[in-house]
Design a protein around this motif. Sequence first.
Motif, mmCIF file in Angstrom:
data_model
loop_
_atom_site.group_PDB
_atom_site.id
_atom_site.type_symbol
_atom_site.label_atom_id
_atom_site.label_comp_id
_atom_site.label_asym_id
_atom_site.label_seq_id
_atom_site.Cartn_x
_atom_site.Cartn_y
_atom_site.Cartn_z
ATOM 1 N N ILE A 147 -14.301 44.764 18.739
ATOM 2 C CA ILE A 147 -13.146 44.152 18.056
ATOM 3 C C ILE A 147 -12.153 43.612 19.289
ATOM 4 O O ILE A 147 -12.591 43.861 20.347
ATOM 5 C CB ILE A 147 -12.247 45.159 17.382
ATOM 6 N N THR A 148 -11.371 42.844 18.833
ATOM 7 C CA THR A 148 -10.698 42.215 19.741
ATOM 8 C C THR A 148 -9.519 43.190 20.350
ATOM 9 O O THR A 148 -9.047 43.004 21.705
ATOM 10 C CB THR A 148 -9.786 41.002 19.324
ATOM 11 N N VAL A 153 -3.108 46.354 15.447
ATOM 12 C CA VAL A 153 -3.734 46.071 14.124
ATOM 13 C C VAL A 153 -2.923 46.551 13.058
ATOM 14 O O VAL A 153 -1.706 46.999 13.281
ATOM 15 C CB VAL A 153 -5.112 46.939 14.212
ATOM 16 N N TYR A 174 -8.916 44.489 11.358
ATOM 17 C CA TYR A 174 -9.355 44.108 12.774
ATOM 18 C C TYR A 174 -10.149 42.975 12.609
ATOM 19 O O TYR A 174 -10.427 42.612 11.708
ATOM 20 C CB TYR A 174 -10.390 45.290 13.407
ATOM 21 N N THR A 175 -10.000 42.279 13.936
ATOM 22 C CA THR A 175 -10.645 41.319 14.388
ATOM 23 C C THR A 175 -12.165 41.706 14.808
ATOM 24 O O THR A 175 -11.931 42.105 16.014
ATOM 25 C CB THR A 175 -10.086 40.218 14.923
ATOM 26 N N ASN A 177 -16.552 41.214 15.871
ATOM 27 C CA ASN A 177 -17.581 40.369 16.009
ATOM 28 C C ASN A 177 -18.564 40.244 14.826
ATOM 29 O O ASN A 177 -19.172 41.550 14.567
ATOM 30 C CB ASN A 177 -18.464 40.870 17.231
ATOM 31 N N TRP A 223 -13.320 33.145 11.528
ATOM 32 C CA TRP A 223 -12.412 33.927 10.947
ATOM 33 C C TRP A 223 -11.341 33.292 9.874
ATOM 34 O O TRP A 223 -10.758 33.973 9.103
ATOM 35 C CB TRP A 223 -11.406 34.472 12.332
ATOM 36 N N GLY A 228 -13.574 37.815 4.769
ATOM 37 C CA GLY A 228 -13.590 38.822 5.492
ATOM 38 C C GLY A 228 -14.477 40.190 4.835
ATOM 39 O O GLY A 228 -15.081 39.840 3.728
ATOM 40 N N LYS A 301 -15.783 35.348 14.735
ATOM 41 C CA LYS A 301 -15.130 36.621 14.422
ATOM 42 C C LYS A 301 -15.058 36.462 12.890
ATOM 43 O O LYS A 301 -15.024 35.751 12.285
ATOM 44 C CB LYS A 301 -13.875 36.770 15.339
ATOM 45 N N ILE A 303 -12.560 38.893 9.699
ATOM 46 C CA ILE A 303 -11.598 39.822 9.547
ATOM 47 C C ILE A 303 -12.520 41.223 8.959
ATOM 48 O O ILE A 303 -13.223 41.094 7.876
ATOM 49 C CB ILE A 303 -10.834 39.516 8.282
#
Length: 638
Positions: A147-148, A153, A174-175, A177, A223, A228, A301, A303
């Motif tokens: 995650i970034t 978040v 989260y963002t 991979n 993204w 997502g 990426k 969501i």
Amino acid sequence: MVINIEQAKIIRNRIDNFKEKYNIDFEKSIGNREIINNGWDKILFSEFKENQLIIGMLLNTRYKINDLLSEIILSYNEDIDESTEFYLLIITKSVKEKIILLKSEFDKNLKKLIMERCSINIKYGRLIIEVATAFIPEIDCKPAIGITDRIRVANYSKDNSDIKIESSREGAVYTANLIDLIKLYEQTGEDIFKANLRIGIDDVLGVNSEIQNTLRNNPEDFWFLNNGITLILPKSSINKSKYNKLILENIYSKEKELKISIINGAQTITAASSFLLDENSYGKESEDTRELKDKAKSSAKVILKIITYDDKLNESENRKFINKVSVALNRQKPIKGQDIALVSSFVLSINEFYQSQNNKGINELDKFFIIRRGEIHSIPDRHYDLSKLVKVLKAILGKNPSAIRNIKLDNLLAETKNNNDGLDFDVNEEIILKDKTIFKPKILLSTYTNQREVYIKQFNENYSFVNDIMEIESLMEEHSNAIFKTERKKLKVEDLLGEYILENQSDDNEVEKRRQRIYAMATSGRYHLLSCIFYSECYKQLERNSNTNIESVWEEFLNNGDFTEIKLNAEFKEHFMDIKKYLKLIEGFIEFWVKFKRSEINNPSLYYANEFKVSKDDYEMLREYVKYANNIDKVGIK
């Protein structure tokens, strides 16, 4: 590599069915860690019987499939001819290998191989191939999702005061991979989508191609262009101690059941996997293409919504919550009543019953499983598409075959509505399907959980016939499809109906009218035929077994139907196996149809599609047919 539990069960059932039907003497290999680890790229079983060649193979290296098949085909070469049916079950070792195999033209190559090795022409529908993925659960695996940022978040929590348990449900966005979620799919297989209503649904709206185009051309925009993924899991199965990754742990129960599920975004995962894991063309495609895939793996990426629930809640409450979220999220996209019905109390109880063991008072082979749209409808596995099952139930239990053509499927699957929160059900309520003629009141999850003996008795009385009748309906559908294809091509002599009619025709002037009658009954009237033929057989069995007046027994059966002792034997099924015997059966039914409608056989209106939608006549038709078939034996079943 991990074995998908559900797939392993399916394969075990398939092997058991082959073993029972064809008396094959081999050990069940799937699910046995030792045998699988030491035995890939081999023939698991093969048998030639009743002009059917059945082969199962464990495949780790797709390039070996031709060698494996060549060897086994040659060993049966003397028995094989153009009428032989080939059933091939290919069990791959990984999701990746399955994707690569399915995207290749291996089925065409296999057909060509068989034709060359045996010097035969394989007719349409005589080569049936299924590809499954076998996993062995790695119980202690700990998948990681990159995650970034764990800190910045969006979080949300809700206390469950209405359930009166000290627990809460939490959510976070989260963002993540995308490639890590694909790896999670690789590690867990199809089990990760167990609670998702829409997994496997065809790409009707072109969504799959759009997902793959974005990954190919603009992975850094993924993204923004994707809705997502939603992952739901117990609190004890997620570790948030790392800044840039989420660690999933304790994801399997002691019974080796996966506790986590992607309930929304399955199409994103499977479409992305189909693109990023397909290495079938590596070595053929350009270096630029490989770089594009590598770039997508590193930069795409997505969501990721994480929903957690407290493990202290009982299993029933957690299941209701998961179902509620899955229904709500998927209703924001094209979704059918069939999908909602999958989380109904009826379907959940049927499926739990199928998976249970050591039940007293039940023949295990009478149980069946209801699949999601897009999964494989399989008669040998007793895995049924709900849309097919409900049609059979309406024709048999509902005694109303006309409704199948007259009423939309979603109406047949309508559920009880409790609009407390804008949804069709409350988290604390079971979804109840309304049509009590086919969904019996006691076949509920609550009955299965709390009154097992009552549930089994109700199942035996109302659904023990299902597997037999689904097998027959499948044969009828296969014959109807074959007739439909030849009629669409407007062939007049060298086709199924033409050959049959020429063998049994005395008046050339009647050929075309006869064709039209048979075609109409085979396509529009087959559920009427199925219902009448089945109840006629029930009458005969009741008459043989009854020590009292058959008429009173028959009336009681029609009103309250207890199918516990009704079994359709091989002699009965034989009339549906061969298409010429089936066509003769249809013509016998046409004789009855004309008498019942009090008309003339050449009256074209008798065979219009709308004539098979007159529901008010169905019950009377069934009663009259039973009298006709058992007093004037012209129907074809002795």
